[in-house]
Design a protein around this motif. Structure first.
Motif, PDB file in Angstrom:
ATOM      1  N   GLU A   1       5.044  57.525 -33.605  1.00 44.73           N
ATOM      2  CA  GLU A   1       3.811  57.710 -32.840  1.00 44.73           C
ATOM      3  C   GLU A   1       2.957  58.835 -33.431  1.00 44.73           C
ATOM      4  OE1 GLU A   1       1.033  56.557 -30.173  1.00 44.73           O
ATOM      5  OE2 GLU A   1       2.939  55.543 -30.542  1.00 44.73           O
TER       6      GLU A   1
ATOM      7  N   TYR B   1       6.180  52.939 -43.792  1.00 41.71           N
ATOM      8  CA  TYR B   1       4.777  52.991 -43.400  1.00 41.71           C
ATOM      9  C   TYR B   1       3.871  52.653 -44.574  1.00 41.71           C
ATOM     10  CZ  TYR B   1       4.699  57.588 -45.663  1.00 41.71           C
ATOM     11  OH  TYR B   1       4.784  58.607 -46.581  1.00 41.71           O
TER      12      TYR B   1
ATOM     13  N   LYS C   1       1.432  57.452 -36.724  1.00 37.39           N
ATOM     14  CA  LYS C   1       0.659  56.207 -36.602  1.00 37.39           C
ATOM     15  C   LYS C   1      -0.826  56.348 -36.942  1.00 37.39           C
ATOM     16  CE  LYS C   1       0.137  52.347 -33.407  1.00 37.39           C
ATOM     17  NZ  LYS C   1       0.514  51.833 -32.075  1.00 37.39           N
TER      18      LYS C   1
END
Length: 175
Positions: A12, A41, A15
């Motif tokens: 989070e 990612y 992100k």
């Protein structure tokens, strides 16, 4: 029980600097014993605003912020060398002492990297071996490379298995 909430918090926090981010490894495979936290990612690299400005922070900037805030710190590889490059960053979650591995991918390499970084080891060996039997090399950062030098880039997790000639295995069933 301890690693998954930390992984969710880290995902989070990162992100906004990522085009995509996913918890991988043994957490994604739903293993009861987890030795580390692994995140895959795709960093946002291209400017996205009307005038070429960035829409938000970069993944590297957010990782640096987590380090500055004492959430993460760098750690060495098993060879005792720092591993903090563009593609792989080995970290440690300071409060828990849990190792954190951050793997950067490209959009094109996403699905192959997702399968590879989810693992497990036997699953990855099976895909690489099956690909070799079909005249290809599995190169997770890009996909598959044929003996003729052509690149095949899968556009789904299921397609990684199909290209290798294997039946799709859900993350929870991978070993």
């Amino acid at each position: 029980a301890l690693a998954e909430p930390i992984a969710l918090q880290l995902a989070e926090a990162l992100k906004p600097g990522c085009g995509r981010i996913e918890i991988v490894g043994s957490i994604r495979r739903r293993r009861p014993d987890v030795g580390d936290i692994e995140l895959l990612y795709v960093p946002r690299t291209a400017p996205s605003g009307l005038f070429g400005e960035r829409d938000g922070p970069s993944a590297d900037g957010l990782i640096k912020r987590l380090m500055d805030d004492g959430v993460l710190t760098k750690r060495c590889s098993i060879l005792g060398r720092p591993a903090f490059g563009d593609r792989i960053k080995l970290m440690l979650h300071c409060a828990s002492g849990i190792p954190v591995d951050l793997f950067a991918s490209t959009d094109a390499g996403w699905w192959s990297q997702l399968v590879c970084r989810t693992g497990g080891k036997e699953n990855n060996i099976a895909i690489a071996s099956a690909a070799r039997r079909r005249g290809m090399k599995w190169s997770p950062p890009i996909g598959f490379v044929t003996d003729a030098g052509n690149t095949i880039i899968p556009d789904s997790e299921m397609l990684v298995f199909q290209i290798a000639g294997l039946t799709y295995v859900t993350p929870e069933c991978r070993s």
